[in-house]
Design a protein around this motif. Structure first.
Motif, PDB file in Angstrom:
ATOM      1  N   HIS A 182       0.851  -1.180   0.000  1.00  0.00           N
ATOM      2  CA  HIS A 182       0.000   0.000   0.000  1.00  0.00           C
ATOM      3  C   HIS A 182       0.892   1.237   0.000  1.00  0.00           C
ATOM      4  O   HIS A 182       1.707   1.422   0.915  1.00  0.00           O
ATOM      5  N   ARG A 208      -5.093   6.340   5.774  1.00  0.00           N
ATOM      6  CA  ARG A 208      -4.747   7.496   4.939  1.00  0.00           C
ATOM      7  C   ARG A 208      -5.351   8.773   5.520  1.00  0.00           C
ATOM      8  O   ARG A 208      -4.684   9.816   5.586  1.00  0.00           O
ATOM      9  N   ALA A 209      -6.599   8.708   5.956  1.00  0.00           N
ATOM     10  CA  ALA A 209      -7.257   9.891   6.524  1.00  0.00           C
ATOM     11  C   ALA A 209      -6.548  10.348   7.798  1.00  0.00           C
ATOM     12  O   ALA A 209      -6.361  11.553   8.028  1.00  0.00           O
ATOM     13  N   TYR A 264      -2.023   2.700  14.840  1.00  0.00           N
ATOM     14  CA  TYR A 264      -2.837   1.711  14.136  1.00  0.00           C
ATOM     15  C   TYR A 264      -2.214   0.318  14.203  1.00  0.00           C
ATOM     16  O   TYR A 264      -2.679  -0.605  13.524  1.00  0.00           O
ATOM     17  N   GLN A 301      -3.241  12.037   6.843  1.00  0.00           N
ATOM     18  CA  GLN A 301      -3.475  13.384   6.326  1.00  0.00           C
ATOM     19  C   GLN A 301      -3.823  14.345   7.462  1.00  0.00           C
ATOM     20  O   GLN A 301      -3.333  15.482   7.507  1.00  0.00           O
ATOM     21  N   LEU A 320       0.529   5.109   0.179  1.00  0.00           N
ATOM     22  CA  LEU A 320      -0.401   6.183   0.493  1.00  0.00           C
ATOM     23  C   LEU A 320       0.322   7.520   0.382  1.00  0.00           C
ATOM     24  O   LEU A 320       1.520   7.611   0.643  1.00  0.00           O
ATOM     25  N   ASP A 373      -8.033  -2.264   5.223  1.00  0.00           N
ATOM     26  CA  ASP A 373      -8.656  -1.098   4.597  1.00  0.00           C
ATOM     27  C   ASP A 373      -7.738   0.108   4.807  1.00  0.00           C
ATOM     28  O   ASP A 373      -7.619   0.611   5.934  1.00  0.00           O
ATOM     29  N   PRO A 374      -7.106   0.617   3.752  1.00  0.00           N
ATOM     30  CA  PRO A 374      -6.173   1.728   3.933  1.00  0.00           C
ATOM     31  C   PRO A 374      -6.853   3.082   4.127  1.00  0.00           C
ATOM     32  O   PRO A 374      -6.198   4.045   4.534  1.00  0.00           O
ATOM     33  N   ALA A 375      -8.147   3.185   3.841  1.00  0.00           N
ATOM     34  CA  ALA A 375      -8.818   4.489   3.854  1.00  0.00           C
ATOM     35  C   ALA A 375      -8.725   5.201   5.201  1.00  0.00           C
ATOM     36  O   ALA A 375      -8.357   6.382   5.264  1.00  0.00           O
ATOM     37  N   PRO A 376      -9.065   4.548   6.329  1.00  0.00           N
ATOM     38  CA  PRO A 376      -8.965   5.277   7.603  1.00  0.00           C
ATOM     39  C   PRO A 376      -7.521   5.628   7.979  1.00  0.00           C
ATOM     40  O   PRO A 376      -7.282   6.669   8.609  1.00  0.00           O
TER      41      PRO A 376
END
Length: 331
Positions: free
Chosen positions: A11, A38-39, A173, A42, A13, A33-36
């Protein structure tokens, strides 16, 4: 029946920050799930920028700059950490690293205003008080005050701290193996999935093209490079580096082409690389040795580059220095 794949998935990011981009490279099992993540990454760098930007008038740093002398100002934890580290390295480097060079950088054209003789004359004053003597921090209360006029600028440490915040966010995480960075400042967490250290290129000090000069293998360490070849202005036909000499109130004149420092945190590596650039090749090497740094100094000699290596990471090879062809990748 087909065999389930247990190979970790790669992944990569990334996102915008501080006029450039942050990045995070990690490997995870299927279903991750990389979405959380990445958020959260950021959000971490956005917080650093909101606290420490000199381009945002409402940043915590700029509010501190605007406060009157002697007034105690509450600062958030992150900014407080960076200010304390900046003052500590300022003292340890005899003032070579100084987080109060904001007015000098602006006067010489590294900011929203063009350099003018009047601004430059003002910046090159001789009564400047080192910031580690002009700023007082009450760590227990999170309060800071200026005891002498100073224009704080964290460009020599904030990106490194941003990298550290990326690393801390991944750790929260449960991600212990990754490579994170902002604009070439990097921090390696753990190891790659094959058990090998993360490989990071040290850039050749070449303004015309980007090419690796050498390769580092890092585990649980950070690296930062300060150089004269990426950010500069031209004043009266002369190219001047963005690194400021606190003693002169002007860009450094006799610095190495670049200094790369490896440390436990990227904020430390970032600040020490700047300090060694300011000190110059001879005094910078002496400072690195006194401070137990691992550092790579690169100087130009005509069309050649001369290396001087300091510290455990760089010194195992025989000889104190080495000369290579400029721009040629070496290992």
């Amino acid at each position: 029946m087909s065999k389930m794949c247990t190979e970790p998935m790669r992944h990569a990011l990334n996102g915008p920050t501080m006029g450039t981009r942050w990045s995070a490279l990690l490997f995870a099992q299927a279903g991750f799930d990389p979405a959380p993540v990445r958020a959260a990454l950021q959000a971490a760098v956005d917080e650093v920028d909101a606290q420490m930007s000199t381009w945002k008038p409402d940043s915590n740093l700029m509010r501190l700059n605007a406060a009157p002398l002697g007034a105690w100002v509450a600062v958030p934890d992150g900014l407080g950490r960076v200010l304390r580290l900046g003052l500590e390295i300022g003292r340890a480097s005899d003032g070579a690293f100084d987080i109060g060079m904001g007015d000098v950088g602006t006067a010489w054209g590294f900011g929203p205003l063009a350099a003018t003789p009047a601004r430059i004359r003002t910046a090159m004053r001789t009564d400047r008080v080192p910031t580690h003597q002009a700023l007082e921090i009450d760590a227990g209360s999170g309060l800071v005050r200026k005891t002498s006029p100073v224009a704080l600028d964290l460009n020599g440490i904030a990106k490194g701290y941003g990298v550290d915040r990326l690393a801390e966010t991944l750790a929260a995480y449960g991600i212990d193996d990754a490579l994170v960075g902002i604009d070439g400042e990097m921090r390696a967490l753990g190891l790659r999935p094959d058990g090998q250290a993360w490989t990071i290129a040290v850039e050749a000090p070449n303004a015309d093209r980007r090419a690796p000069h050498s390769i580092l293998a890092l585990q649980d360490a950070a690296v930062a490079t300060s150089g004269d070849y990426r950010h500069w202005v031209e004043v009266q036909g002369r190219r001047l580096s963005h690194t400021m000499d606190p003693d002169r109130g002007a860009p450094v004149l006799a610095s190495p082409a670049s200094v790369t420092v490896v440390a436990l945190t990227c904020a430390e590596a970032d600040a020490w690389a700047t300090a060694c650039m300011v000190k110059g090749s001879l005094e910078g090497v002496q400072l690195a040795r006194r401070s137990n740094l691992s550092a790579l100094f690169i100087d130009r000699e005509g069309d050649l580059l001369r290396e001087t290596r300091v510290g455990r990471l760089f010194e195992p090879r025989p000889g104190p220095e080495r000369v290579v062809d400029a721009g040629i990748s070496t290992k």
